[in-house]
Design a protein around this motif. Structure first.
Motif, PDB file in Angstrom:
ATOM      1  N   HIS A 596       0.559  -1.286  -0.069  1.00 48.36           N
ATOM      2  CA  HIS A 596      -0.078  -0.320  -0.415  1.00 48.36           C
ATOM      3  C   HIS A 596       0.960   1.445  -0.274  1.00 48.36           C
ATOM      4  O   HIS A 596       0.865   2.014  -0.640  1.00 48.36           O
ATOM      5  CB  HIS A 596      -0.789  -0.141   1.307  1.00 48.36           C
ATOM      6  N   LEU A 597       1.931   1.375   0.775  1.00 47.80           N
ATOM      7  CA  LEU A 597       3.176   2.296   1.286  1.00 47.80           C
ATOM      8  C   LEU A 597       3.614   2.936  -0.718  1.00 47.80           C
ATOM      9  O   LEU A 597       3.404   3.623  -0.676  1.00 47.80           O
ATOM     10  CB  LEU A 597       4.103   1.842   2.138  1.00 47.80           C
ATOM     11  N   PHE A 598       4.174   1.272  -1.548  1.00 54.18           N
ATOM     12  CA  PHE A 598       4.430   1.828  -2.543  1.00 54.18           C
ATOM     13  C   PHE A 598       3.534   2.283  -3.378  1.00 54.18           C
ATOM     14  O   PHE A 598       4.101   3.240  -4.275  1.00 54.18           O
ATOM     15  CB  PHE A 598       4.984   0.486  -3.635  1.00 54.18           C
ATOM     16  N   HIS A 599       1.918   2.198  -3.676  1.00 54.34           N
ATOM     17  CA  HIS A 599       1.140   2.313  -4.461  1.00 54.34           C
ATOM     18  C   HIS A 599       1.112   4.208  -3.872  1.00 54.34           C
ATOM     19  O   HIS A 599       0.732   5.149  -5.246  1.00 54.34           O
ATOM     20  CB  HIS A 599      -0.067   1.904  -4.122  1.00 54.34           C
ATOM     21  N   LEU A 600       1.009   4.690  -2.942  1.00 50.26           N
ATOM     22  CA  LEU A 600       0.781   5.796  -2.789  1.00 50.26           C
ATOM     23  C   LEU A 600       1.987   6.796  -2.920  1.00 50.26           C
ATOM     24  O   LEU A 600       2.127   7.166  -3.132  1.00 50.26           O
ATOM     25  CB  LEU A 600       0.964   5.859  -0.846  1.00 50.26           C
ATOM     26  N   ALA A 601       3.376   5.786  -3.115  1.00 48.12           N
ATOM     27  CA  ALA A 601       4.681   6.527  -3.650  1.00 48.12           C
ATOM     28  C   ALA A 601       3.688   7.257  -4.914  1.00 48.12           C
ATOM     29  O   ALA A 601       4.223   7.745  -5.275  1.00 48.12           O
ATOM     30  CB  ALA A 601       5.467   5.890  -3.921  1.00 48.12           C
ATOM     31  N   GLU A 602       3.446   6.209  -5.509  1.00 50.47           N
ATOM     32  CA  GLU A 602       3.171   5.731  -6.942  1.00 50.47           C
ATOM     33  C   GLU A 602       2.405   7.180  -7.074  1.00 50.47           C
ATOM     34  O   GLU A 602       2.136   8.543  -8.167  1.00 50.47           O
ATOM     35  CB  GLU A 602       3.012   4.778  -7.980  1.00 50.47           C
ATOM     36  N   LEU A 603       0.966   6.787  -6.575  1.00 50.84           N
ATOM     37  CA  LEU A 603       0.466   8.670  -6.458  1.00 50.84           C
ATOM     38  C   LEU A 603       1.084   9.790  -6.122  1.00 50.84           C
ATOM     39  O   LEU A 603       0.935  10.668  -6.863  1.00 50.84           O
ATOM     40  CB  LEU A 603      -0.902   8.382  -5.413  1.00 50.84           C
ATOM     41  N   ASP A 604       1.861   9.899  -5.384  1.00 45.53           N
ATOM     42  CA  ASP A 604       2.665  10.835  -4.563  1.00 45.53           C
ATOM     43  C   ASP A 604       3.328  11.549  -6.237  1.00 45.53           C
ATOM     44  O   ASP A 604       3.764  12.636  -6.398  1.00 45.53           O
ATOM     45  CB  ASP A 604       3.495  10.554  -3.661  1.00 45.53           C
ATOM     46  N   VAL A 605       3.857  10.416  -6.515  1.00 47.20           N
ATOM     47  CA  VAL A 605       4.761  11.104  -8.074  1.00 47.20           C
ATOM     48  C   VAL A 605       3.242  11.873  -9.055  1.00 47.20           C
ATOM     49  O   VAL A 605       4.664  12.567  -9.260  1.00 47.20           O
ATOM     50  CB  VAL A 605       5.633   9.490  -8.288  1.00 47.20           C
ATOM     51  N   TRP A 606       2.452  10.938  -9.279  1.00 49.04           N
ATOM     52  CA  TRP A 606       2.081  11.638 -10.289  1.00 49.04           C
ATOM     53  C   TRP A 606       1.537  12.853  -9.849  1.00 49.04           C
ATOM     54  O   TRP A 606       1.328  14.367 -10.313  1.00 49.04           O
ATOM     55  CB  TRP A 606       0.569  10.459 -10.955  1.00 49.04           C
ATOM     56  N   ALA A 607       1.279  12.920  -8.342  1.00 50.19           N
ATOM     57  CA  ALA A 607       0.843  14.227  -7.962  1.00 50.19           C
ATOM     58  C   ALA A 607       2.050  15.434  -7.662  1.00 50.19           C
ATOM     59  O   ALA A 607       1.109  16.449  -6.820  1.00 50.19           O
ATOM     60  CB  ALA A 607       0.001  14.644  -6.950  1.00 50.19           C
ATOM     61  N   ALA A 608       2.814  15.078  -7.940  1.00 49.68           N
ATOM     62  CA  ALA A 608       4.061  15.634  -7.541  1.00 49.68           C
ATOM     63  C   ALA A 608       4.612  16.112  -6.773  1.00 49.68           C
ATOM     64  O   ALA A 608       5.600  17.161  -6.409  1.00 49.68           O
ATOM     65  CB  ALA A 608       4.272  17.247  -8.952  1.00 49.68           C
ATOM     66  N   GLU A 609       4.258  15.269  -5.378  1.00 52.75           N
ATOM     67  CA  GLU A 609       4.843  15.106  -3.930  1.00 52.75           C
ATOM     68  C   GLU A 609       5.529  14.491  -4.562  1.00 52.75           C
ATOM     69  O   GLU A 609       5.753  13.594  -3.579  1.00 52.75           O
ATOM     70  CB  GLU A 609       3.652  14.462  -3.488  1.00 52.75           C
TER      71      GLU A 609
END
Length: 920
Positions: A596-609
């Protein structure tokens, strides 16, 4: 020995300990007491514990021994023994249940995950530290059992702000302890005693005064080591106290001293000592029961000889070397006999199993059965590593020809090893199970496990085919095999095959009557259907979640979160994943939490966070650090660093990930790591290199994964590189493919990036009006897409097109918006490209004299006196990236040194604004 007698020559060490305890309490910190064997580490450790208690610390202490290293959670039981009577009431129920099982406070039939115990320990330490400053003190952590070590390591990595101090000892020949990997450490290197201190020590401990020649010989031979100084002095006394230096008995090796001292003890006393060495901290009563006769006289004799100490009710050796010497001095047959005797008298089933496992070399079904029972018991307590060891020993004791028992025990040991994170060990055990099993559903299950662990992945498909032949009419086993085959096909890039096998898995699971298996099969079918262009099948996911509402890595809710995320539902996916993360952390399912943390990291990449992405990726990696599966978190960090412009680190991570992905034939991670490497080259303007890398990724994806892009975002980047190189034929072909997928799926990302890609081709063919119209369509789609970097790139291209259309004022505004987006999220390389385009307009933008958020943070840390290395560590940036940002800051502010930068930053400046700088 009394404290007054022992402080000889240790004033500086005690002063350092006192200073450490005085300043501890403001957050997690550690004292590492290190030195050679016998130098006095354990005594200083005990003095640290005593001083901490005097200062009001709550002390959790343990002194593990070699004999306890194979006992599951032995160290944890010692550490929390005082907490048992002071049980916090606000521990979540799953954690309380896990900790009760680990500490053997109550039995449980429901298995407990090792991660659940780790999470529970973290909660307990946090609760205790909030009530009072707490010391975690461990003497010789080298002998901590693996489950305790892993649980404690997990907890310490997360206890940054709590008032907790860790005090541990370490021998010089042991590696730096991993428990302190992320903890600020004060090192106390224990030095040898001086000649005068050696004199005082011998006089205080042994009551004798050595003549100077003998004293010098003792000191030189022991090199100031207090333990060996005392041993040498005892030897001198035992030989009649001859003071002549020429007659002082000095062995060739200091280690020879200990056997000599033991040889002087009676045989029956040495027998008691051997029992003590084989047990985990026995009492005098337990030794008496094991011997079958009174042992008080032997214990007293050994204490007088300085070999053991029973002052606290537990019989312990005065030094670990004593225990090792006693145990090693016995023959192998004597050791086996002692363990057999102990197995008959100890009460704890797990301790009995340990002794049984060391008591024989011959196959013995009764012994194997006892180890079976012990492995199951310790597994229920969450000590899966110890459970695997017991199960393997049961396998070793299984008589030849007992194929059913051999198969069953090999499978159990493999499952335990896999739960403990030892994939290579599990693979070997499942191979043993396959070798001993007849054809049938049992062997099919073992083959399926091997398929899941196979490298390369293609080998897993062949194993699944073998397993299906063995499964026969067993619908439950066949369903699980088809699901495994579908998952492998997905990672090999064959989405149609994944859909096909998932569908078969659903059909077979419905026949098996296993609701949880059916729910997972339906969720996998829905996931692979999305990847095949079938959209988000909410109906399938709702049915799957109704059957299985768990939060695991492969649960229906996890699959749903990933599909929603890949379908541009970023906010909904983040809510899903955050909830799943909370649930799995509470229950201790650490592998699921890492997913779940890995997928949150992917989301952060796309959100420019991107800094958030790095944090999430590293936390994901930490949670799976005992597994040989690091590729996913490293890929996410690599992409975040590529976006930040930290190209060296991004390349390093992605290249390592690509090597691993190629070895495993993992097409998904091959594509993703190739994308990182290609994106780095594209960001730098190295279009030839970008085209080669991105083209390889696209060619892996397109043949069988061509109706939905999901999280594979490399195609627009390849098109941009192709257009820059003038290779318009392939670019137009790829644009046509993107248009086709966009029409079918109507995903915002595909529509936006596809329209941008078409605009690039149109502009290359001088159809500027068409390009502008395509970019307008892209920007409309961007309104549904919370991806600032993608929006900035579309604005950058539109600004270039507008400049070529001679619409300079509009171009300036568009490019200004792009620059603001790039600077706002820290995309340094793309911000540089935007500035270059603005410069081509011939108008100086006021944004050029403003620092980006990253540059401002770096400048602020410079003003605080931080070095470039410290700044990089604080902001998760490489040293080169820090230096590059500082150079740009110097140019923008017109300064030439760090001192001028600090002075300039301290002068208030009027705010400036960039046209269109508001977040689009």
């Amino acid at each position: 020995m009394s404290s007054a007698q022992s402080t000889v020559g240790r004033d500086s060490e005690l002063a350092l300990i006192g200073a450490f305890l005085e300043r501890a309490g403001g957050g997690l910190t550690a004292l590492l007491i290190e030195g050679e064997v016998g130098i006095g580490k354990s005594w200083l450790w005990r003095e640290s514990v005593r001083a901490a208690e005097e200062r009001g610390y709550r002390v959790l202490a343990c002194q593990p021994t070699e004999s306890e290293a194979g006992v599951g959670f032995a160290g944890l039981i010692d550490l929390l023994s005082s907490w048992v009577d002071d049980d916090p009431t606000d521990l979540p129920e799953p954690q309380r249940r896990a900790l009760d099982a680990a500490l053997m406070r109550r039995s449980t039939e429901a298995p407990v995950g090792q991660g659940a115990v780790a999470v529970a320990l973290f909660s307990v330490l946090r609760l205790l530290a909030r009530a009072a400053p707490t010391i975690v003190a461990i003497d010789d952590p080298h002998w901590l059992d693996v489950p305790t070590r892993q649980a404690l390591g997990f907890a310490l990595r997360r206890l940054e702000a709590e008032p907790i101090a860790v005090i541990i000892t370490r021998r010089k020949d042991w590696r730096a302890d991993a428990l302190l990997e992320h903890v600020p450490v004060t090192r106390l290197a224990v030095s040898p005693l001086s000649l005068g201190a050696t004199y005082q020590l011998v006089h205080a401990r042994l009551g004798v005064t050595l003549a100077r020649p003998a004293l010098v010989r003792v000191h030189e031979t022991s090199r100031g080591n207090p333990f060996f100084s005392l041993e040498l002095a005892r030897t001198w006394i035992d030989r009649g106290g001859v003071a002549d230096v020429g007659h002082l008995p000095v062995p060739e090796r200091l280690g020879d001293l200990l056997p000599r001292r033991l040889e002087d003890l009676p045989e029956r006393t040495r027998r008691v000592l051997l029992l003590t060495a084989a047990m985990a901290g026995p009492s005098v009563g337990q030794l008496q029961e094991a011997m079958g006769r009174p042992v008080e006289h032997d214990v007293a004799r050994a204490e007088t000889a300085g070999v053991i100490d029973s002052s606290d009710g537990t019989v312990r050796f005065t030094h670990p070397l004593m225990a090792a010497t006693v145990y090693d001095a016995a023959t192998a047959a004597q050791r086996r006999m002692v363990h057999r005797e102990l197995a008959d008298v100890v009460q704890d089933p797990e301790e009995r199993a340990r002794h049984l496992s060391l008591s024989s070399l011959e196959p013995d079904e009764a012994l194997a059965a006892a180890l079976d029972d012990a492995s199951a018991r310790v597994a229920r307590r969450g000590a899966t590593d110890v459970a695997a060891t017991f199960a393997e020993r049961a396998l070793e004791f299984t008589p030849l020809g007992e194929h059913d028992a051999t198969f069953r025990r090999a499978m159990a040991a493999g499952v335990y090893a896999l739960a403990a994170g030892d994939r290579s060990r599990a693979r070997a055990l499942f191979e043993r199970a396959v070798a001993d099993a007849p054809p049938g559903p049992g062997r099919a299950g073992a083959l399926r496990w091997l398929a899941e662990l196979s490298t390369p992945l293609g080998h897993g498909l062949a194993l699944c085919d073998r397993a299906l032949l063995d499964a026969g009419t067993d619908a439950a086993v066949a369903s699980r095999i088809h699901r495994t085959k579908g998952a492998i096909a997905y990672f090999l890039g064959d989405v149609p095959a994944a859909e096909h096998h998932a569908g078969l898995g659903v059909e077979l699971a419905e026949r098996s009557g296993d609701d949880q298996a059916l729910g997972m099969a339906i969720a996998e079918l829905a996931h692979w259907t999305f990847c095949g262009g079938g959209g988000v099948r909410r109906d399938l996911f709702e049915r799957a979640v109704a059957l299985d509402g768990s939060a695991g890595a492969s649960s229906p809710r996890s699959h749903l979160a990933k599909v929603v995320m890949d379908n541009d539902g970023h906010d909904e996916a983040r809510e899903f994943l955050t909830l799943l993360l909370d649930e799995t952390m509470e229950t201790g399912d650490l592998y699921a939490a890492s997913t779940h943390l890995f997928h949150l990291a992917e989301l952060d990449v796309w959100a420019a966070e991107w800094l958030g992405a790095i944090r999430h990726a590293r936390e994901s990696l930490q949670l799976r650090q005992h597994l040989d599966q690091s590729g996913a978190p490293l890929y996410a960090e690599a992409m975040a660093r590529a976006c930040l412009g930290d190209v060296d680190e991004a390349r390093s991570l992605a290249e390592a990930g690509l090597v691993e992905a190629r070895r495993a034939e993992d097409v998904v991670f091959c594509m993703q790591n190739l994308h990182v490497l290609g994106f780095v080259e594209l960001s730098l303007g190295n279009h030839e290199a970008a085209r080669a890398l991105l083209g390889e990724a696209t060619d892996l994806m397109r043949p069988r994964w061509n109706r939905e892009f999901g999280d594979c975002h490399m195609v627009p980047d390849e098109i941009e590189a192709l257009v820059a190189l003038g290779e318009l034929a392939r670019a137009e072909d790829l644009v046509g493919w993107m248009d086709e997928v966009a029409r079918a799926t109507q995903r915002a990302w595909t529509v936006a990036t596809g329209a941008r890609s078409r605009a690039l081709v149109q502009a290359a063919r001088n159809d500027l009006d068409g390009a502008d119209a395509s970019l307008e369509r892209a920007l409309t789609a961007h309104e549904r897409l919370p991806m600032p970097l993608e929006l900035g790139r579309t604005l950058l291209i539109r600004g270039i097109v507008q400049r070529r259309m001679k619409r300079r004022a509009v171009a300036r505004e568009t490019l200004g918006r792009a620059l603001a987006l790039f600077e706002g999220c820290g995309a340094t390389l793309w911000a540089g490209r935007a500035r270059s385009e603005i410069a081509r307009l011939g108008v100086r933008s006021t944004a050029q004299v403003d620092l980006t958020p990253v540059e401002r943070r770096i400048a602020a840390l410079v003003a605080q006196g931080c070095t470039n290395g410290e700044i990089g560590a604080a902001l998760s940036l490489s040293r080169k990236t820090v230096e590059a940002n500082l150079s740009r800051s110097y140019r923008k502010l017109g300064v030439r040194s760090r001192a001028e930068l600090v002075a300039r930053m301290s002068v208030p400046r009027e705010s400036t604004s960039t046209p269109g700088a508001t977040r689009a």
